[in-house]
Design a protein around this motif. Sequence first.
Motif, PDB file in Angstrom:
ATOM      1  N   UNK A 289       0.840  -1.205   0.000  1.00  9.68           N
ATOM      2  CA  UNK A 289       0.000   0.000   0.000  1.00  9.68           C
ATOM      3  C   UNK A 289       0.874   1.253   0.000  1.00  9.68           C
ATOM      4  N   UNK A 290       1.903   1.263   0.850  1.00  9.31           N
ATOM      5  CA  UNK A 290       2.794   2.429   0.905  1.00  9.31           C
ATOM      6  C   UNK A 290       3.455   2.680  -0.438  1.00  9.31           C
ATOM      7  N   UNK A 291       3.955   1.610  -1.050  1.00 11.61           N
ATOM      8  CA  UNK A 291       4.649   1.753  -2.326  1.00 11.61           C
ATOM      9  C   UNK A 291       3.696   2.298  -3.394  1.00 11.61           C
ATOM     10  N   UNK A 292       2.437   1.829  -3.355  1.00  9.72           N
ATOM     11  CA  UNK A 292       1.459   2.321  -4.338  1.00  9.72           C
ATOM     12  C   UNK A 292       1.192   3.805  -4.135  1.00  9.72           C
ATOM     13  N   UNK A 293       0.999   4.217  -2.877  1.00  8.00           N
ATOM     14  CA  UNK A 293       0.749   5.636  -2.608  1.00  8.00           C
ATOM     15  C   UNK A 293       1.968   6.461  -3.041  1.00  8.00           C
ATOM     16  N   UNK A 294       3.147   5.941  -2.747  1.00 12.13           N
ATOM     17  CA  UNK A 294       4.376   6.633  -3.151  1.00 12.13           C
ATOM     18  C   UNK A 294       4.418   6.795  -4.671  1.00 12.13           C
ATOM     19  N   UNK A 295       4.223   5.687  -5.384  1.00 13.81           N
ATOM     20  CA  UNK A 295       4.256   5.746  -6.850  1.00 13.81           C
ATOM     21  C   UNK A 295       3.228   6.729  -7.397  1.00 13.81           C
ATOM     22  N   UNK A 296       2.030   6.657  -6.833  1.00 20.31           N
ATOM     23  CA  UNK A 296       0.975   7.544  -7.296  1.00 20.31           C
ATOM     24  C   UNK A 296       1.362   9.006  -7.082  1.00 20.31           C
ATOM     25  N   UNK A 297       1.823   9.316  -5.867  1.00 21.41           N
ATOM     26  CA  UNK A 297       2.131  10.713  -5.540  1.00 21.41           C
ATOM     27  C   UNK A 297       3.248  11.252  -6.430  1.00 21.41           C
ATOM     28  N   UNK A 298       4.291  10.444  -6.636  1.00 23.72           N
ATOM     29  CA  UNK A 298       5.419  10.932  -7.435  1.00 23.72           C
ATOM     30  C   UNK A 298       5.039  11.054  -8.916  1.00 23.72           C
ATOM     31  N   UNK A 299       4.304  10.070  -9.417  1.00 23.21           N
ATOM     32  CA  UNK A 299       3.861  10.171 -10.816  1.00 23.21           C
ATOM     33  C   UNK A 299       2.939  11.362 -11.022  1.00 23.21           C
ATOM     34  N   UNK A 300       2.116  11.620 -10.023  1.00 24.64           N
ATOM     35  CA  UNK A 300       1.208  12.762 -10.129  1.00 24.64           C
ATOM     36  C   UNK A 300       1.982  14.078 -10.162  1.00 24.64           C
ATOM     37  N   UNK A 301       3.073  14.090  -9.405  1.00 23.24           N
ATOM     38  CA  UNK A 301       3.876  15.314  -9.291  1.00 23.24           C
ATOM     39  C   UNK A 301       4.775  15.523 -10.500  1.00 23.24           C
ATOM     40  N   UNK A 302       5.320  14.413 -11.049  1.00 27.80           N
ATOM     41  CA  UNK A 302       6.310  14.544 -12.115  1.00 27.80           C
ATOM     42  C   UNK A 302       5.820  14.001 -13.458  1.00 27.80           C
ATOM     43  N   UNK A 303       5.654  12.674 -13.531  1.00 25.02           N
ATOM     44  CA  UNK A 303       5.340  12.044 -14.814  1.00 25.02           C
ATOM     45  C   UNK A 303       4.119  12.676 -15.482  1.00 25.02           C
ATOM     46  N   UNK A 304       3.086  12.916 -14.689  1.00 27.00           N
ATOM     47  CA  UNK A 304       1.853  13.484 -15.254  1.00 27.00           C
ATOM     48  C   UNK A 304       1.630  14.909 -14.747  1.00 27.00           C
ATOM     49  N   UNK A 305       2.719  15.628 -14.590  1.00 28.12           N
ATOM     50  CA  UNK A 305       2.652  16.973 -14.029  1.00 28.12           C
ATOM     51  C   UNK A 305       1.642  17.866 -14.756  1.00 28.12           C
ATOM     52  N   UNK A 306       1.617  17.722 -16.082  1.00 31.50           N
ATOM     53  CA  UNK A 306       0.719  18.561 -16.879  1.00 31.50           C
ATOM     54  C   UNK A 306      -0.753  18.179 -16.682  1.00 31.50           C
ATOM     55  N   UNK A 307      -1.018  17.006 -16.090  1.00 30.74           N
ATOM     56  CA  UNK A 307      -2.416  16.619 -15.848  1.00 30.74           C
ATOM     57  C   UNK A 307      -2.625  16.415 -14.344  1.00 30.74           C
ATOM     58  N   UNK A 308      -1.835  17.096 -13.548  1.00 25.75           N
ATOM     59  CA  UNK A 308      -1.798  16.874 -12.105  1.00 25.75           C
ATOM     60  C   UNK A 308      -3.182  16.940 -11.455  1.00 25.75           C
ATOM     61  N   UNK A 309      -3.450  15.985 -10.546  1.00 27.93           N
ATOM     62  CA  UNK A 309      -4.734  15.960  -9.834  1.00 27.93           C
ATOM     63  C   UNK A 309      -4.549  16.606  -8.471  1.00 27.93           C
ATOM     64  N   UNK A 317      -8.257   9.793  -7.720  1.00 27.41           N
ATOM     65  CA  UNK A 317      -7.187   9.351  -8.610  1.00 27.41           C
ATOM     66  C   UNK A 317      -6.379   8.231  -7.967  1.00 27.41           C
ATOM     67  N   UNK A 318      -6.096   8.398  -6.672  1.00 23.86           N
ATOM     68  CA  UNK A 318      -5.332   7.368  -5.950  1.00 23.86           C
ATOM     69  C   UNK A 318      -6.081   6.040  -5.996  1.00 23.86           C
ATOM     70  N   UNK A 319      -7.408   6.096  -5.778  1.00 23.42           N
ATOM     71  CA  UNK A 319      -8.188   4.856  -5.790  1.00 23.42           C
ATOM     72  C   UNK A 319      -8.126   4.174  -7.151  1.00 23.42           C
ATOM     73  N   UNK A 320      -8.299   4.953  -8.220  1.00 22.20           N
ATOM     74  CA  UNK A 320      -8.289   4.321  -9.545  1.00 22.20           C
ATOM     75  C   UNK A 320      -6.887   3.799  -9.864  1.00 22.20           C
ATOM     76  N   UNK A 321      -5.869   4.510  -9.397  1.00 20.13           N
ATOM     77  CA  UNK A 321      -4.488   4.059  -9.605  1.00 20.13           C
ATOM     78  C   UNK A 321      -4.256   2.722  -8.909  1.00 20.13           C
ATOM     79  N   UNK A 322      -4.727   2.625  -7.651  1.00 19.17           N
ATOM     80  CA  UNK A 322      -4.506   1.401  -6.891  1.00 19.17           C
ATOM     81  C   UNK A 322      -5.252   0.226  -7.521  1.00 19.17           C
ATOM     82  N   UNK A 323      -6.458   0.526  -8.003  1.00 22.35           N
ATOM     83  CA  UNK A 323      -7.254  -0.519  -8.654  1.00 22.35           C
ATOM     84  C   UNK A 323      -6.524  -1.032  -9.900  1.00 22.35           C
ATOM     85  N   UNK A 324      -6.093  -0.074 -10.734  1.00 25.12           N
ATOM     86  CA  UNK A 324      -5.402  -0.451 -11.973  1.00 25.12           C
ATOM     87  C   UNK A 324      -4.150  -1.257 -11.654  1.00 25.12           C
ATOM     88  N   UNK A 325      -3.390  -0.795 -10.656  1.00 26.53           N
ATOM     89  CA  UNK A 325      -2.128  -1.472 -10.357  1.00 26.53           C
ATOM     90  C   UNK A 325      -2.351  -2.840  -9.726  1.00 26.53           C
TER      91      UNK A 325
END
Length: 374
Positions: A289-309, A317-325
């Motif tokens: 769970x921690x790793x998923x939240x970490x991945x989500x937060x960092x991707x939201x901040x950097x990888x998808x910065x232009x679409x940041x939630x 967004x976190x819920x849908x991310x966790x579901x997908x992952x």
Amino acid sequence: MPNAPASPTAATAGTELSVVVPTYREAGNVEALVRLLDTALAGLRWEVVFVDDDSPDGTADLVRQVAQRDARVRVVHRLGRRGLSSACIEGMLATASPYVAVMDADLQHDETLLPKMLEVLRAGEADVVIGSRYVDGGGLGGWDASRAQMSQTATRLSRMVLPTPVADPMSGFFMLPRAVFLDRARGLSGIGFKILLDLLTARPTPLRIRELPFTFRTRVAGESKLDSSVAWDFLMLVGDRLVGRYVPFRFVAFAFVGGVGVLVHFSILTTLLKGLSLPFTTAQGVATVFAMVFNYAVNNLLTFRDRRLKGWRWLTGLLSFMLACSVGALANVGIAAYLFKQDYQWALAALAGILIGAVWNYAITSAYTWKKKP
Ligand code: GDD
Ligand code: MN
């Protein structure tokens, strides 16, 4: 009526030069810039197009007022969007002159250079003329050491993707023939602040470049919009040019974040197992769970910065991310187990599982969690 003459009001000849000016909160500079252009471009047929991203200070409305007194002034008013490069691209696309220039609104670029730039292009001596701070006679003006350092680092990095050496590829002040722009328009990434670098690298073939010196002026009204996201956008642009032909750079960033997430997972897991002596299943569950939240937060901040939630959307967004992952993890384990049974080496089977899991996670979360705005 064939060959009817155009109506007398439509008979004015078109412009030779369009100056495209991206603006965000530049109300204090618009009128002064139009006056300066009027002087610098006297005798030429020109227009200026301000591309404003719905600035809260009413820049777009102000441009409309000026345009009511001066038909050479126009505005492209964008809603729900931000971005210097994309603004310049849309501005250039909204014009018809044979030559287009891009410059800042804040009077930091020297407008008296424009006629010289135009001369070089008319003479066919170059495909693009750059207002350059890094050739003899040019300068940074009043830049502090850290900003100058940043600019030089970026310039050095950009050499990795430039087909020919350019002294100042970071400049936001340049002019080119419309045909050259249109030829490259479809290859532009439109990411971030560096529209010139984007243009120079939009095709592998080099452009003939001419750099004319100018000294960067100090901003008087308004403030700079340069912030940390500009640096990240710049890295995305360079990264995209380096690997984008083979695989989307966003995926590389996503996979990299995932790799760091694995390290996070293992450090939490060992802490819980060794430090707190929790049972393995509990420790593994918490670490996941921690790793998923970490991945989500960092991707939201950097990888998808232009679409940041942000706000509530961050949570959903976190819920849908966790579901997908979670589905991605099942696919990962399933495929790895299948390959392992087929007598593939365990490491190879695991790697294939991880890769397919990562592609799945990326594909689903970029389509749903970080949906592109229509
Ligand atoms: N439409 C739009 N949307 N315009 C923007 C945005 C945006 O999101 N962000 C900035 N601008 C406009 C500003 O209003 C200004 O006219 C111009 O883009 C440059 O922004 P500044 O915030 O003044 O940038 P700077 O002075 O720090 O950076 C300049 O120097 C760089 C050289 O290192 C710019 O000229 C860059 O283009 C240049 O590369
Ligand atoms: Mn500026």
